[in-house]
Design a protein around this motif. Structure first.
Motif, PDB file in Angstrom:
ATOM      1  N   ALA A 149      50.612 102.233  45.982  1.00  0.00           N
ATOM      2  CA  ALA A 149      51.351 103.247  46.730  1.00  0.00           C
ATOM      3  C   ALA A 149      51.101 104.651  46.182  1.00  0.00           C
ATOM      4  N   ALA A 150      50.835 104.759  44.880  1.00  0.00           N
ATOM      5  CA  ALA A 150      50.648 106.068  44.263  1.00  0.00           C
ATOM      6  C   ALA A 150      49.230 106.604  44.416  1.00  0.00           C
ATOM      7  N   ALA A 151      48.269 105.742  44.686  1.00  0.00           N
ATOM      8  CA  ALA A 151      46.873 106.166  44.770  1.00  0.00           C
ATOM      9  C   ALA A 151      46.619 106.987  46.034  1.00  0.00           C
ATOM     10  N   THR A 152      45.633 107.855  45.952  1.00  0.00           N
ATOM     11  CA  THR A 152      45.217 108.589  47.155  1.00  0.00           C
ATOM     12  C   THR A 152      44.808 107.595  48.236  1.00  0.00           C
ATOM     13  N   TYR A 153      44.002 106.625  47.830  1.00  0.00           N
ATOM     14  CA  TYR A 153      43.581 105.539  48.718  1.00  0.00           C
ATOM     15  C   TYR A 153      43.944 104.229  48.027  1.00  0.00           C
ATOM     16  N   GLY A 154      44.994 103.595  48.514  1.00  0.00           N
ATOM     17  CA  GLY A 154      45.462 102.348  47.927  1.00  0.00           C
ATOM     18  C   GLY A 154      45.103 101.178  48.821  1.00  0.00           C
ATOM     19  N   PHE A 155      44.198 100.328  48.338  1.00  0.00           N
ATOM     20  CA  PHE A 155      43.700  99.214  49.136  1.00  0.00           C
ATOM     21  C   PHE A 155      44.335  97.894  48.715  1.00  0.00           C
ATOM     22  N   ALA A 156      44.837  97.161  49.705  1.00  0.00           N
ATOM     23  CA  ALA A 156      45.305  95.797  49.513  1.00  0.00           C
ATOM     24  C   ALA A 156      44.167  94.865  49.905  1.00  0.00           C
ATOM     25  N   TYR A 157      43.717  94.035  48.958  1.00  0.00           N
ATOM     26  CA  TYR A 157      42.578  93.147  49.208  1.00  0.00           C
ATOM     27  C   TYR A 157      43.083  91.720  49.424  1.00  0.00           C
ATOM     28  N   LEU A 158      42.920  91.209  50.650  1.00  0.00           N
ATOM     29  CA  LEU A 158      43.384  89.859  51.004  1.00  0.00           C
ATOM     30  C   LEU A 158      44.754  89.614  50.357  1.00  0.00           C
ATOM     31  N   ALA A 159      45.668  90.526  50.611  1.00  0.00           N
ATOM     32  CA  ALA A 159      46.859  90.672  49.784  1.00  0.00           C
ATOM     33  C   ALA A 159      48.075  89.925  50.318  1.00  0.00           C
ATOM     34  N   LYS A 160      49.042  89.773  49.412  1.00  0.00           N
ATOM     35  CA  LYS A 160      50.347  89.259  49.770  1.00  0.00           C
ATOM     36  C   LYS A 160      51.041  90.292  50.671  1.00  0.00           C
ATOM     37  N   PRO A 161      51.943  89.852  51.548  1.00  0.00           N
ATOM     38  CA  PRO A 161      52.529  90.765  52.546  1.00  0.00           C
ATOM     39  C   PRO A 161      53.153  92.034  51.979  1.00  0.00           C
ATOM     40  N   LYS A 162      53.891  91.943  50.879  1.00  0.00           N
ATOM     41  CA  LYS A 162      54.550  93.140  50.342  1.00  0.00           C
ATOM     42  C   LYS A 162      53.531  94.146  49.822  1.00  0.00           C
ATOM     43  N   ALA A 163      52.491  93.672  49.186  1.00  0.00           N
ATOM     44  CA  ALA A 163      51.449  94.576  48.697  1.00  0.00           C
ATOM     45  C   ALA A 163      50.697  95.188  49.866  1.00  0.00           C
ATOM     46  N   ARG A 164      50.430  94.399  50.858  1.00  0.00           N
ATOM     47  CA  ARG A 164      49.703  94.895  52.028  1.00  0.00           C
ATOM     48  C   ARG A 164      50.493  95.992  52.736  1.00  0.00           C
ATOM     49  N   ALA A 165      51.810  95.807  52.822  1.00  0.00           N
ATOM     50  CA  ALA A 165      52.653  96.793  53.507  1.00  0.00           C
ATOM     51  C   ALA A 165      52.691  98.130  52.766  1.00  0.00           C
ATOM     52  N   ALA A 166      52.438  98.109  51.454  1.00  0.00           N
ATOM     53  CA  ALA A 166      52.499  99.339  50.659  1.00  0.00           C
ATOM     54  C   ALA A 166      51.205 100.133  50.694  1.00  0.00           C
ATOM     55  N   ALA A 167      50.150  99.563  51.252  1.00  0.00           N
ATOM     56  CA  ALA A 167      48.815 100.152  51.167  1.00  0.00           C
ATOM     57  C   ALA A 167      48.476 100.992  52.393  1.00  0.00           C
ATOM     58  N   ASN A 168      47.655 102.032  52.174  1.00  0.00           N
ATOM     59  CA  ASN A 168      47.105 102.755  53.322  1.00  0.00           C
ATOM     60  C   ASN A 168      45.670 102.336  53.611  1.00  0.00           C
ATOM     61  N   GLY A 169      45.159 101.418  52.783  1.00  0.00           N
ATOM     62  CA  GLY A 169      43.869 100.791  53.028  1.00  0.00           C
ATOM     63  C   GLY A 169      44.022  99.285  52.912  1.00  0.00           C
ATOM     64  N   ARG A 170      43.332  98.556  53.776  1.00  0.00           N
ATOM     65  CA  ARG A 170      43.478  97.087  53.776  1.00  0.00           C
ATOM     66  C   ARG A 170      42.126  96.446  54.026  1.00  0.00           C
ATOM     67  N   VAL A 171      41.812  95.431  53.223  1.00  0.00           N
ATOM     68  CA  VAL A 171      40.607  94.639  53.446  1.00  0.00           C
ATOM     69  C   VAL A 171      41.060  93.228  53.771  1.00  0.00           C
ATOM     70  N   ASP A 172      40.981  92.869  55.046  1.00  0.00           N
ATOM     71  CA  ASP A 172      41.426  91.567  55.528  1.00  0.00           C
ATOM     72  C   ASP A 172      40.278  90.752  56.127  1.00  0.00           C
ATOM     73  N   ARG A 173      39.153  91.428  56.380  1.00  0.00           N
ATOM     74  CA  ARG A 173      38.086  90.814  57.167  1.00  0.00           C
ATOM     75  C   ARG A 173      36.806  90.620  56.346  1.00  0.00           C
ATOM     76  N   GLY A 174      36.417  91.640  55.595  1.00  0.00           N
ATOM     77  CA  GLY A 174      35.161  91.608  54.866  1.00  0.00           C
ATOM     78  C   GLY A 174      35.357  91.413  53.379  1.00  0.00           C
ATOM     79  N   ASP A 175      34.329  91.814  52.599  1.00  0.00           N
ATOM     80  CA  ASP A 175      34.446  91.745  51.154  1.00  0.00           C
ATOM     81  C   ASP A 175      34.720  93.139  50.602  1.00  0.00           C
ATOM     82  N   LEU A 176      34.662  93.290  49.294  1.00  0.00           N
ATOM     83  CA  LEU A 176      35.058  94.552  48.681  1.00  0.00           C
ATOM     84  C   LEU A 176      34.119  95.716  48.986  1.00  0.00           C
ATOM     85  N   THR A 177      32.914  95.439  49.485  1.00  0.00           N
ATOM     86  CA  THR A 177      32.044  96.542  49.882  1.00  0.00           C
ATOM     87  C   THR A 177      32.594  97.277  51.102  1.00  0.00           C
ATOM     88  N   ALA A 178      33.549  96.662  51.801  1.00  0.00           N
ATOM     89  CA  ALA A 178      34.196  97.349  52.921  1.00  0.00           C
ATOM     90  C   ALA A 178      34.857  98.636  52.452  1.00  0.00           C
TER      91      ALA A 178
END
Length: 290
Positions: free
Chosen positions: A246-275
């Motif tokens: 939540a504090a990062a300029t770009y906070g990415f949730a990677y294949l994350a648990k729901p609470k972590a995903r909700a806190a992120a402004n970036g999400r990787v749900d489809r690809g790998d970390l190169t996304a």
């Protein structure tokens, strides 16, 4: 100005883009421009104004699964990258795999899952799990590293590419230096922060040495590294990553648990970390394949 970038199924992207624009218009968020970025994978949409969470929710409803980033203002290369380790930079939870050598993986994994979902106090859950490992030989750690632990797809390329772009990289984990130090070296991180297992006479005592790395420490490490207004990137998957994400300029949730995903402004749900590289606008020609 809100900027949304996403990676989704190309075959349905144009139709889905129209549906997204319509859905957001009903929320009072107007689409200003839309274009496909250089490599052809990323759709960038700019909106005149609006709530980033509304945009993220709309993308979820129309494009899912998709990888996405929503930013207030232009997207820049990060100057510091701080990442969780377990289930983010590596595909495993180290303590669960180590517990298998003690014959109690299922018992410990159940506690780990609840802690990562945010259902248990992290520090208490960590101490409980470590206590259950009392008497396990230290040699099991080396065996576990060699036999069980591997980087997640795209992790090496992500770290190597960011490093080549001049970004400082930090691995911060609620796990243990016994694992994090070799993983950090393997992936090329500049700094590693983690917990220390107590070992006496070649066996785990069931205790920890020093202060515990919890969610507050993770956020503090990010704040320290990003001091002076440095642009920050963070990745994680569990509840103890939420303050850092939540504090990062770009906070990415990677294949994350729901609470972590909700806190992120970036999400990787489809690809790998190169996304993450694509969403930051780093061209494939600049990737350092590791």
């Amino acid at each position: 100005m809100l900027i949304a970038r996403l990676i989704a199924d190309i075959a349905t992207r144009e139709t889905s883009q129209d549906l997204l624009a319509r859905a957001l218009r009903e929320e009072g968020v107007a689409l200003a421009t839309a274009e496909v970025l250089a490599d052809g994978d990323v759709l960038e949409m700019r909106f005149t104004d609006g709530d980033p969470q509304v945009v993220l929710a709309a993308i979820d409803s129309v494009f899912s699964p998709a990888d996405m980033l929503v930013s207030r203002g232009p997207i820049f290369l990060p100057q510091v990258f701080v990442s969780d380790m377990d289930s983010t930079m590596i595909g495993q939870e180290c303590i669960d795999e180590l517990a298998d050598y003690a014959g109690i993986k299922a018992q410990i994994a159940e506690i780990t899952e609840r802690a990562m979902q945010g259902e248990l106090d992290f520090v208490a859950a960590l101490r409980e799990r470590v206590a259950l490992l009392e008497g396990l030989g230290e040699g099991a750690i080396g065996e576990c590293l060699a036999e069980r632990i591997s980087p997640t797809p795209g992790a090496k390329t992500l770290v190597a590419t960011l490093s080549a772009q001049g970004c400082r990289t930090v691995l911060v984990t609620g796990g243990f230096h016994h694992f994090a130090d070799p993983v950090g070296a393997m992936l090329g991180f500049d700094r590693v922060v983690g917990n220390r297992l107590e070992v006496v006479g070649g066996k785990l005592t069931g205790g920890l040495l020093g202060d515990i790395v919890d969610s507050g420490v993770k956020a503090a490490v990010l704040a320290e590294e990003a001091a002076g207004g440095r642009i920050s990137l963070a990745t994680g998957d569990g509840a103890n990553d939420i303050p850092m994400i939540a504090a990062a300029t770009y906070g990415f949730a990677y294949l994350a648990k729901p609470k972590a995903r909700a806190a992120a402004n970036g999400r990787v749900d489809r690809g790998d970390l190169t996304a993450v590289l694509s969403l930051l606008g780093i061209a494939r020609s600049d990737w350092v394949e590791a």
